[in-house]
Design an enzyme around this catalytic site. Structure first.
Site, PDB file in Angstrom:
ATOM      1  N   SER A   9       0.833  -1.200   0.000  1.00 33.78           N
ATOM      2  CA  SER A   9       0.000   0.000   0.000  1.00 33.78           C
ATOM      3  C   SER A   9       0.866   1.248   0.000  1.00 33.78           C
ATOM      4  CB  SER A   9      -0.909  -0.026   1.228  1.00 33.78           C
ATOM      5  OG  SER A   9      -0.150  -0.302   2.397  1.00 33.78           O
ATOM      6  N   GLU A  11       1.013   5.570   1.093  1.00 31.52           N
ATOM      7  CA  GLU A  11       0.432   6.618   1.939  1.00 31.52           C
ATOM      8  C   GLU A  11       0.655   8.005   1.339  1.00 31.52           C
ATOM      9  OE1 GLU A  11       0.977   6.218   6.213  1.00 31.52           O
ATOM     10  OE2 GLU A  11       1.536   8.335   6.316  1.00 31.52           O
ATOM     11  N   ASP A 102      -1.443  13.069  17.838  1.00 32.82           N
ATOM     12  CA  ASP A 102      -0.723  13.861  18.842  1.00 32.82           C
ATOM     13  C   ASP A 102      -1.464  15.164  19.045  1.00 32.82           C
ATOM     14  OD1 ASP A 102       1.534  12.149  19.333  1.00 32.82           O
ATOM     15  OD2 ASP A 102       2.112  12.573  17.259  1.00 32.82           O
ATOM     16  N   PHE A 209      12.242  14.247  10.732  1.00 34.84           N
ATOM     17  CA  PHE A 209      11.111  13.334  10.995  1.00 34.84           C
ATOM     18  C   PHE A 209      11.499  12.285  12.025  1.00 34.84           C
ATOM     19  CE2 PHE A 209       9.456  13.795   6.389  1.00 34.84           C
ATOM     20  CZ  PHE A 209       8.545  14.745   6.774  1.00 34.84           C
ATOM     21  N   HIS A 259       4.141  -1.026   3.443  1.00 30.85           N
ATOM     22  CA  HIS A 259       3.347   0.201   3.325  1.00 30.85           C
ATOM     23  C   HIS A 259       4.331   1.339   3.065  1.00 30.85           C
ATOM     24  CE1 HIS A 259       0.010   2.982   4.250  1.00 30.85           C
ATOM     25  NE2 HIS A 259       0.873   3.681   4.966  1.00 30.85           N
TER      26      HIS A 259
HETATM   27  P1  FAD Z   1      -1.671   4.805  20.869  1.00 37.51           P
HETATM   28  O1  FAD Z   1      -1.688   3.421  20.378  1.00 37.51           O
HETATM   29  O2  FAD Z   1      -2.853   5.290  21.643  1.00 37.51           O
HETATM   30  O3  FAD Z   1      -0.336   4.966  21.753  1.00 37.51           O
HETATM   31  C1  FAD Z   1       0.122   6.246  22.164  1.00 37.51           C
HETATM   32  C2  FAD Z   1       0.993   6.106  23.412  1.00 37.51           C
HETATM   33  O4  FAD Z   1       0.175   5.802  24.541  1.00 37.51           O
HETATM   34  C3  FAD Z   1       2.053   4.991  23.367  1.00 37.51           C
HETATM   35  O5  FAD Z   1       3.173   5.424  24.084  1.00 37.51           O
HETATM   36  C4  FAD Z   1       1.360   3.826  24.067  1.00 37.51           C
HETATM   37  O6  FAD Z   1       2.294   2.938  24.671  1.00 37.51           O
HETATM   38  C5  FAD Z   1       0.493   4.535  25.086  1.00 37.51           C
HETATM   39  N1  FAD Z   1      -0.798   3.855  25.308  1.00 37.51           N
HETATM   40  C6  FAD Z   1      -1.597   3.321  24.339  1.00 37.51           C
HETATM   41  N2  FAD Z   1      -2.729   2.826  24.878  1.00 37.51           N
HETATM   42  C7  FAD Z   1      -2.651   3.039  26.213  1.00 37.51           C
HETATM   43  C8  FAD Z   1      -3.521   2.764  27.294  1.00 37.51           C
HETATM   44  N3  FAD Z   1      -4.721   2.171  27.087  1.00 37.51           N
HETATM   45  N4  FAD Z   1      -3.121   3.127  28.552  1.00 37.51           N
HETATM   46  C9  FAD Z   1      -1.905   3.746  28.746  1.00 37.51           C
HETATM   47  N5  FAD Z   1      -1.037   4.037  27.734  1.00 37.51           N
HETATM   48  C10 FAD Z   1      -1.419   3.702  26.494  1.00 37.51           C
HETATM   49  N6  FAD Z   1      -0.497  10.974  13.325  1.00 37.51           N
HETATM   50  C11 FAD Z   1      -1.410  11.854  12.868  1.00 37.51           C
HETATM   51  O7  FAD Z   1      -1.682  12.863  13.539  1.00 37.51           O
HETATM   52  N7  FAD Z   1      -2.063  11.654  11.684  1.00 37.51           N
HETATM   53  C12 FAD Z   1      -1.858  10.558  10.929  1.00 37.51           C
HETATM   54  O8  FAD Z   1      -2.462  10.397   9.880  1.00 37.51           O
HETATM   55  C13 FAD Z   1      -0.900   9.580  11.377  1.00 37.51           C
HETATM   56  N8  FAD Z   1      -0.665   8.440  10.697  1.00 37.51           N
HETATM   57  C14 FAD Z   1       0.189   7.499  11.202  1.00 37.51           C
HETATM   58  C15 FAD Z   1       0.338   6.275  10.524  1.00 37.51           C
HETATM   59  C16 FAD Z   1       1.188   5.294  11.007  1.00 37.51           C
HETATM   60  C17 FAD Z   1       1.308   3.991  10.272  1.00 37.51           C
HETATM   61  C18 FAD Z   1       1.947   5.532  12.182  1.00 37.51           C
HETATM   62  C19 FAD Z   1       2.905   4.494  12.697  1.00 37.51           C
HETATM   63  C20 FAD Z   1       1.800   6.731  12.874  1.00 37.51           C
HETATM   64  C21 FAD Z   1       0.914   7.722  12.405  1.00 37.51           C
HETATM   65  N9  FAD Z   1       0.703   8.918  13.081  1.00 37.51           N
HETATM   66  C22 FAD Z   1      -0.215   9.844  12.608  1.00 37.51           C
HETATM   67  C23 FAD Z   1       1.455   9.226  14.297  1.00 37.51           C
HETATM   68  C24 FAD Z   1       0.679   8.811  15.563  1.00 37.51           C
HETATM   69  O9  FAD Z   1      -0.531   9.511  15.640  1.00 37.51           O
HETATM   70  C25 FAD Z   1       1.572   9.130  16.761  1.00 37.51           C
HETATM   71  O10 FAD Z   1       2.671   8.271  16.787  1.00 37.51           O
HETATM   72  C26 FAD Z   1       0.847   9.148  18.095  1.00 37.51           C
HETATM   73  O11 FAD Z   1       1.758   9.677  19.076  1.00 37.51           O
HETATM   74  C27 FAD Z   1       0.409   7.797  18.604  1.00 37.51           C
HETATM   75  O12 FAD Z   1      -0.666   7.309  17.937  1.00 37.51           O
HETATM   76  P2  FAD Z   1      -1.115   5.759  18.167  1.00 37.51           P
HETATM   77  O13 FAD Z   1      -2.350   5.551  17.409  1.00 37.51           O
HETATM   78  O14 FAD Z   1       0.026   4.866  17.945  1.00 37.51           O
HETATM   79  O15 FAD Z   1      -1.452   5.861  19.735  1.00 37.51           O
END
Ligand code: FAD
Length: 281
Positions: A9, A11, A102, A209, A259
């Site tokens: 895929s 992005e 974030d 980055f 990806h």
């Molecule tokens: P989570 O999985 O929620 O994790 C965030 C942090 O919290 C981690 O340190 C984790 O260990 C901790 N955590 C998770 N769940 C819990 C819980 N239940 N209790 C306590 N701690 C917890 N960002 C954007 O803004 N827009 C995008 O389009 C975007 N696309 C991305 C695509 C990919 C493939 C990747 C890898 C990252 C992308 N990001 C994007 C960045 C991402 O949003 C950031 O890395 C963000 O800080 C974490 O998102 P996450 O969904 O991994 O969060």
């Protein structure tokens, strides 16, 4: 892990100008010839590029390709996310990349969701099995995680909440990926974990980055890139060789697809794709 599954895929990010939109149309046309499984489109937490994501996804779908919007939940509320999910269903979207995102600087309101596992759960409750849900994975550990163990447990939470697959943050050290996949398997998580691949085309952007997202550029790669200074052709040739080797290593060792973080550019992804002779199932 189900190694029969292979998804390749690409992005994109939503363009901010008319010129950027034109460039993305050309990139889409070119990369669509490679027949990727889908094109994902990033989403700015807190509002910055959210309409841009919807418009870009709509355009990709209208051209007959599969688009997968990223959806980050931080700062969002249940009603607005429900509405967005319904809008995506209406235009035929079947995949979603579910993220926490974030907090933009200056924004204080957390909204209704704290972590991505809560968003995955919400999407399942609201839309059942309509969407194929991808979540983010961090083989080199998420920068805010208190420990590798906690980060892994949090990843498992997303899989258990109903994610179908994961896409990793980019990395240049395949051992970090293999260890992460092994650790997941030991915890009975066997969803496909697809390596995110960042082509190397520009040293200063890559460094910036990587500092932000916690991806490590191995010293030997950083030193070589430094040595090329502004010689873009040499950087591109070196990057192509290193990243092709990384992808071959990953695929030879069972990675369930790749990806590509295209940065809305055609050439780096197209070159890698052709070097690898890729085809999705
Ligand atoms: P989570 O999985 O929620 O994790 C965030 C942090 O919290 C981690 O340190 C984790 O260990 C901790 N955590 C998770 N769940 C819990 C819980 N239940 N209790 C306590 N701690 C917890 N960002 C954007 O803004 N827009 C995008 O389009 C975007 N696309 C991305 C695509 C990919 C493939 C990747 C890898 C990252 C992308 N990001 C994007 C960045 C991402 O949003 C950031 O890395 C963000 O800080 C974490 O998102 P996450 O969904 O991994 O969060």
């Amino acid at each position: 892990m189900n190694t029969a599954y292979k998804a390749y895929s690409c992005e994109f990010f939503p363009p901010k100008t008319d010129k950027g939109a034109e460039k993305l149309r050309t990139t889409l046309t070119e990369l669509a010839k490679l027949k990727p499984a889908y094109f994902s489109v990033t989403f700015g937490a807190g509002g910055s590029t959210q309409e841009g994501t919807f418009d870009t996804v709509k355009e990709i779908q209208a051209k007959g390709y599969n688009a997968a919007p990223h959806l980050s939940c931080i700062g969002g509320n249940r009603d607005s996310i429900r509405e967005l999910l319904n809008s995506y269903i209406e235009i035929g979207v079947k995949r979603i990349v579910a993220l926490r995102g974030d907090m933009p600087s200056g924004m204080r309101e957390m909204g209704d969701f704290r972590y991505a596992n809560e968003l995955v759960e919400f999407i399942r409750v609201e839309t059942g099995d309509h969407f194929h849900i991808e979540v983010a994975a961090y083989p080199e550990i998420h920068p805010q995680a208190p420990s590798a163990k906690k980060d892994l447990e949090n990843f498992v939470r997303k899989a258990k909440a109903g994610a179908n697959a994961a896409i990793t943050q980019y990395f240049y050290n395949p051992d970090a990926y293999y260890r992460f996949v092994d650790d997941c398997q030991k915890l009975d998580v066997d969803i496909p974990i697809i390596p995110g691949i960042m082509p190397i085309t520009n040293h200063s952007n890559l460094k910036r980055f990587s500092d932000m997202c916690g991806a490590e550029i191995p010293r030997w790669i950083a030193k070589r890139l430094e040595g090329f200074a502004d010689d873009r052709e040499s950087i591109a040739a070196f990057g192509e060789e290193v990243v092709t080797e990384l992808c071959n290593n990953l695929l030879d060792n069972g990675a369930p697809g790749l990806h590509f973080y295209t940065m809305n550019q055609t050439r780096p992804t197209k070159t890698l794709w052709q070097n690898l002779g890729l085809e999705s199932d």
